[in-house]
Design a protein around this motif. Structure first.
Motif, mmCIF file in Angstrom:
data_model
loop_
_atom_site.group_PDB
_atom_site.id
_atom_site.type_symbol
_atom_site.label_atom_id
_atom_site.label_comp_id
_atom_site.label_asym_id
_atom_site.label_seq_id
_atom_site.Cartn_x
_atom_site.Cartn_y
_atom_site.Cartn_z
ATOM 1 N N PRO A 141 0.837 -1.200 0.000
ATOM 2 C CA PRO A 141 0.000 0.000 0.000
ATOM 3 C C PRO A 141 0.872 1.251 0.000
ATOM 4 O O PRO A 141 1.970 1.258 0.553
ATOM 5 C CB PRO A 141 -0.789 -0.112 1.306
ATOM 6 C CG PRO A 141 -0.682 -1.543 1.720
ATOM 7 C CD PRO A 141 0.638 -2.025 1.199
ATOM 8 N N GLY A 142 0.390 2.306 -0.636
ATOM 9 C CA GLY A 142 1.135 3.554 -0.607
ATOM 10 C C GLY A 142 1.197 4.236 -1.949
ATOM 11 O O GLY A 142 0.719 3.727 -2.969
ATOM 12 N N LEU A 143 1.829 5.435 -1.969
ATOM 13 C CA LEU A 143 1.848 6.277 -3.149
ATOM 14 C C LEU A 143 2.547 5.634 -4.339
ATOM 15 O O LEU A 143 2.136 5.811 -5.481
ATOM 16 C CB LEU A 143 2.527 7.613 -2.813
ATOM 17 C CG LEU A 143 1.740 8.589 -1.937
ATOM 18 C CD1 LEU A 143 2.582 9.811 -1.623
ATOM 19 C CD2 LEU A 143 0.440 8.993 -2.609
ATOM 20 N N LEU A 144 3.636 4.899 -4.095
ATOM 21 C CA LEU A 144 4.357 4.302 -5.220
ATOM 22 C C LEU A 144 3.492 3.291 -5.963
ATOM 23 O O LEU A 144 3.584 3.174 -7.189
ATOM 24 C CB LEU A 144 5.649 3.635 -4.745
ATOM 25 C CG LEU A 144 6.823 4.567 -4.432
ATOM 26 C CD1 LEU A 144 8.035 3.770 -3.992
ATOM 27 C CD2 LEU A 144 7.170 5.442 -5.625
ATOM 28 N N SER A 145 2.659 2.566 -5.254
ATOM 29 C CA SER A 145 1.787 1.593 -5.911
ATOM 30 C C SER A 145 0.699 2.277 -6.727
ATOM 31 O O SER A 145 0.182 1.699 -7.689
ATOM 32 C CB SER A 145 1.149 0.663 -4.868
ATOM 33 O OG SER A 145 2.120 -0.169 -4.282
ATOM 34 N N ASN A 146 0.346 3.506 -6.368
ATOM 35 C CA ASN A 146 -0.649 4.257 -7.141
ATOM 36 C C ASN A 146 -0.108 4.732 -8.479
ATOM 37 O O ASN A 146 -0.865 5.021 -9.399
ATOM 38 C CB ASN A 146 -1.125 5.490 -6.363
ATOM 39 C CG ASN A 146 -1.808 5.172 -5.045
ATOM 40 O OD1 ASN A 146 -1.812 6.001 -4.144
ATOM 41 N ND2 ASN A 146 -2.380 3.983 -4.906
ATOM 42 N N CYS A 147 1.235 4.843 -8.597
ATOM 43 C CA CYS A 147 1.875 5.350 -9.815
ATOM 44 C C CYS A 147 2.076 4.226 -10.826
ATOM 45 O O CYS A 147 2.338 3.079 -10.447
ATOM 46 C CB CYS A 147 3.239 5.954 -9.482
ATOM 47 S SG CYS A 147 3.193 7.351 -8.345
ATOM 48 N N LYS A 148 1.991 4.572 -12.117
ATOM 49 C CA LYS A 148 2.257 3.590 -13.170
ATOM 50 C C LYS A 148 3.754 3.612 -13.495
ATOM 51 O O LYS A 148 4.206 4.194 -14.480
ATOM 52 C CB LYS A 148 1.429 3.884 -14.410
ATOM 53 C CG LYS A 148 -0.060 3.660 -14.222
ATOM 54 C CD LYS A 148 -0.808 3.583 -15.534
ATOM 55 C CE LYS A 148 -0.568 2.260 -16.228
ATOM 56 N NZ LYS A 148 -1.438 2.069 -17.412
ATOM 57 N N LEU A 200 -7.376 4.206 -2.768
ATOM 58 C CA LEU A 200 -5.990 4.374 -3.216
ATOM 59 C C LEU A 200 -5.000 4.035 -2.102
ATOM 60 O O LEU A 200 -3.880 3.603 -2.376
ATOM 61 C CB LEU A 200 -5.768 5.802 -3.708
ATOM 62 C CG LEU A 200 -6.562 6.203 -4.958
ATOM 63 C CD1 LEU A 200 -6.259 7.651 -5.337
ATOM 64 C CD2 LEU A 200 -6.253 5.274 -6.131
ATOM 65 N N SER A 201 -5.420 4.189 -0.852
ATOM 66 C CA SER A 201 -4.531 3.865 0.271
ATOM 67 C C SER A 201 -4.210 2.375 0.346
ATOM 68 O O SER A 201 -3.232 1.978 0.990
ATOM 69 C CB SER A 201 -5.159 4.320 1.592
ATOM 70 O OG SER A 201 -6.436 3.728 1.781
ATOM 71 N N ASP A 202 -5.005 1.519 -0.318
ATOM 72 C CA ASP A 202 -4.717 0.082 -0.356
ATOM 73 C C ASP A 202 -3.676 -0.270 -1.418
ATOM 74 O O ASP A 202 -3.174 -1.399 -1.443
ATOM 75 C CB ASP A 202 -5.996 -0.725 -0.621
ATOM 76 C CG ASP A 202 -6.768 -1.024 0.655
ATOM 77 O OD1 ASP A 202 -6.329 -0.576 1.736
ATOM 78 O OD2 ASP A 202 -7.822 -1.690 0.577
ATOM 79 N N GLY A 203 -3.383 0.667 -2.333
ATOM 80 C CA GLY A 203 -2.320 0.436 -3.293
ATOM 81 C C GLY A 203 -2.687 0.150 -4.729
ATOM 82 O O GLY A 203 -1.825 -0.280 -5.502
ATOM 83 N N PRO A 204 -3.933 0.377 -5.180
ATOM 84 C CA PRO A 204 -4.207 0.160 -6.595
ATOM 85 C C PRO A 204 -3.628 1.294 -7.435
ATOM 86 O O PRO A 204 -3.307 2.371 -6.925
ATOM 87 C CB PRO A 204 -5.738 0.182 -6.673
ATOM 88 C CG PRO A 204 -6.136 1.124 -5.580
ATOM 89 C CD PRO A 204 -5.148 0.864 -4.467
ATOM 90 N N ILE A 205 -3.498 1.044 -8.744
ATOM 91 C CA ILE A 205 -3.152 2.112 -9.659
ATOM 92 C C ILE A 205 -4.227 3.195 -9.591
ATOM 93 O O ILE A 205 -5.417 2.904 -9.497
ATOM 94 C CB ILE A 205 -3.039 1.572 -11.100
ATOM 95 C CG1 ILE A 205 -1.799 0.673 -11.248
ATOM 96 C CG2 ILE A 205 -2.988 2.702 -12.115
ATOM 97 C CD1 ILE A 205 -0.481 1.411 -11.170
ATOM 98 N N LYS A 206 -3.783 4.448 -9.653
ATOM 99 C CA LYS A 206 -4.723 5.571 -9.682
ATOM 100 C C LYS A 206 -5.273 5.680 -11.093
ATOM 101 O O LYS A 206 -4.879 6.530 -11.884
ATOM 102 C CB LYS A 206 -4.020 6.856 -9.254
ATOM 103 C CG LYS A 206 -4.936 8.036 -9.048
ATOM 104 C CD LYS A 206 -4.136 9.264 -8.610
ATOM 105 C CE LYS A 206 -5.039 10.460 -8.401
ATOM 106 N NZ LYS A 206 -4.251 11.666 -7.997
ATOM 107 N N GLY A 207 -6.193 4.782 -11.423
ATOM 108 C CA GLY A 207 -6.640 4.602 -12.794
ATOM 109 C C GLY A 207 -7.450 5.771 -13.332
ATOM 110 O O GLY A 207 -8.329 6.302 -12.641
ATOM 111 N N VAL A 208 -7.165 6.143 -14.569
ATOM 112 C CA VAL A 208 -7.927 7.196 -15.235
ATOM 113 C C VAL A 208 -9.375 6.755 -15.431
ATOM 114 O O VAL A 208 -10.307 7.524 -15.179
ATOM 115 C CB VAL A 208 -7.266 7.570 -16.573
ATOM 116 C CG1 VAL A 208 -8.208 8.412 -17.437
ATOM 117 C CG2 VAL A 208 -5.967 8.332 -16.320
#
Length: 280
Positions: A141-148, A200-208
């Motif tokens: 989980p975290g910001l890096l996991s949200n990034c592609k 997003l805090s669980d770590g998925p991509i911040k999908g468009v």
């Protein structure tokens, strides 16, 4: 032909072997759908890219405006005779070569590659799409996991696992054992009139397309929507599961283990999503 920093080059010439995206995964990418020269959901892609570059402490050039990148995408499409067709665009941004783990510069380069697509708009797949949990490796989980970022090894290995087990895909877990996303898209779960998607805090991509679908769901009064953690136990109790990404749109999951699913909500959302595509 590939657009490298604004210059169209032959794909066979490649890039330097000390590329930091290749060496360390020190790179980001956006997968973008273009229809007849129009970039779909371009503003959302652009601001996600800018946010991710800041998280990775990349230096954003003053020239990196929406208009500049749109023009460079158009140059790549034109160079590949795809300006009047549907296309898949990959915009990759990587830190320039130099250093080991610690870079010598935070300046960036970019690559734009394009491929033709058959369908200009989204269609609802009627094909079986059976999944299982992929439990060999977990997302953090975290910001890096949200990034592609270019570090997609969990997705690569999960795809191999799916093929080896005659599955069409897998669902990924984070280190807290929450279901986070699919191999190539964000996850939505429907149980009755309640719709859930992992936060997003669980770590998925911040999908468009995740954002677009959440916006659409907010206009459908019949459903309550929650961005909340999903446990594996909820999957077999759900009435519907589907994945979202900007290339395929909404992909219904038809089976998870012994449970089969319908696609009532996916079918309802798809024409509304295509309306957004048409209106830009």
């Amino acid at each position: 032909m590939t657009n490298h920093d604004g210059i169209l080059i032959d794909d066979t010439k490649g890039i330097s072997f000390d590329n930091r995206g290749l060496y360390y995964g020190d790179a980001l990418f956006e997968t973008i759908k273009v229809v007849n020269g129009k970039i779909i959901f371009w503003e959302d892609h652009y601001f996600r890219l800018m946010s991710s570059m800041r998280i990775l402490r990349m230096e954003i050039p003053m020239s990196f405006t929406m208009e500049f990148l749109e023009a460079e995408i158009t140059r790549a499409l034109t160079g590949n005779d795809l300006l009047d067709r549907s296309a898949r665009v990959r915009l990759t941004v990587f830190r320039k070569a130099g250093g080991l783990y610690k870079p010598t510069t935070n300046d960036i380069s970019f690559l734009i590659s394009v491929q033709p697509l058959d369908e200009p708009f989204y269609i609802l797949s009627e094909k079986p799409y059976e999944v299982d949990l992929y439990k060999d490796h977990f997302l953090a989980p975290g910001l890096l996991s949200n990034c592609k970022t270019n570090n997609r090894l969990v997705n690569v290995l999960g795809s191999i696992y799916a093929e080896e087990n005659a599955l069409q895909g897998c669902l990924l877990l984070n280190t807290d054992k929450h279901v986070v996303e699919g191999l190539s898209g964000n996850l939505f779960l429907r149980k009755g009139k309640l719709v859930k998607t992992p936060p997003l805090s669980d770590g998925p991509i911040k999908g468009v397309l995740r954002k677009q679908v959440l916006d659409l769901l907010a206009t459908v009064e019949a459903y309550d929507v929650e961005e909340t953690s999903i446990s594996p136990f909820e999957l077999q109790k759900a009435d519907e599961l589907f994945l979202t990404n900007v290339i395929g749109g909404i992909l219904p999951i038809t089976k998870y283990r012994k449970k089969s699913y319908g696609h009532e909500l996916a079918k309802q959302l798809l024409p509304r999503l295509n309306t957004k595509v048409r209106l830009g």
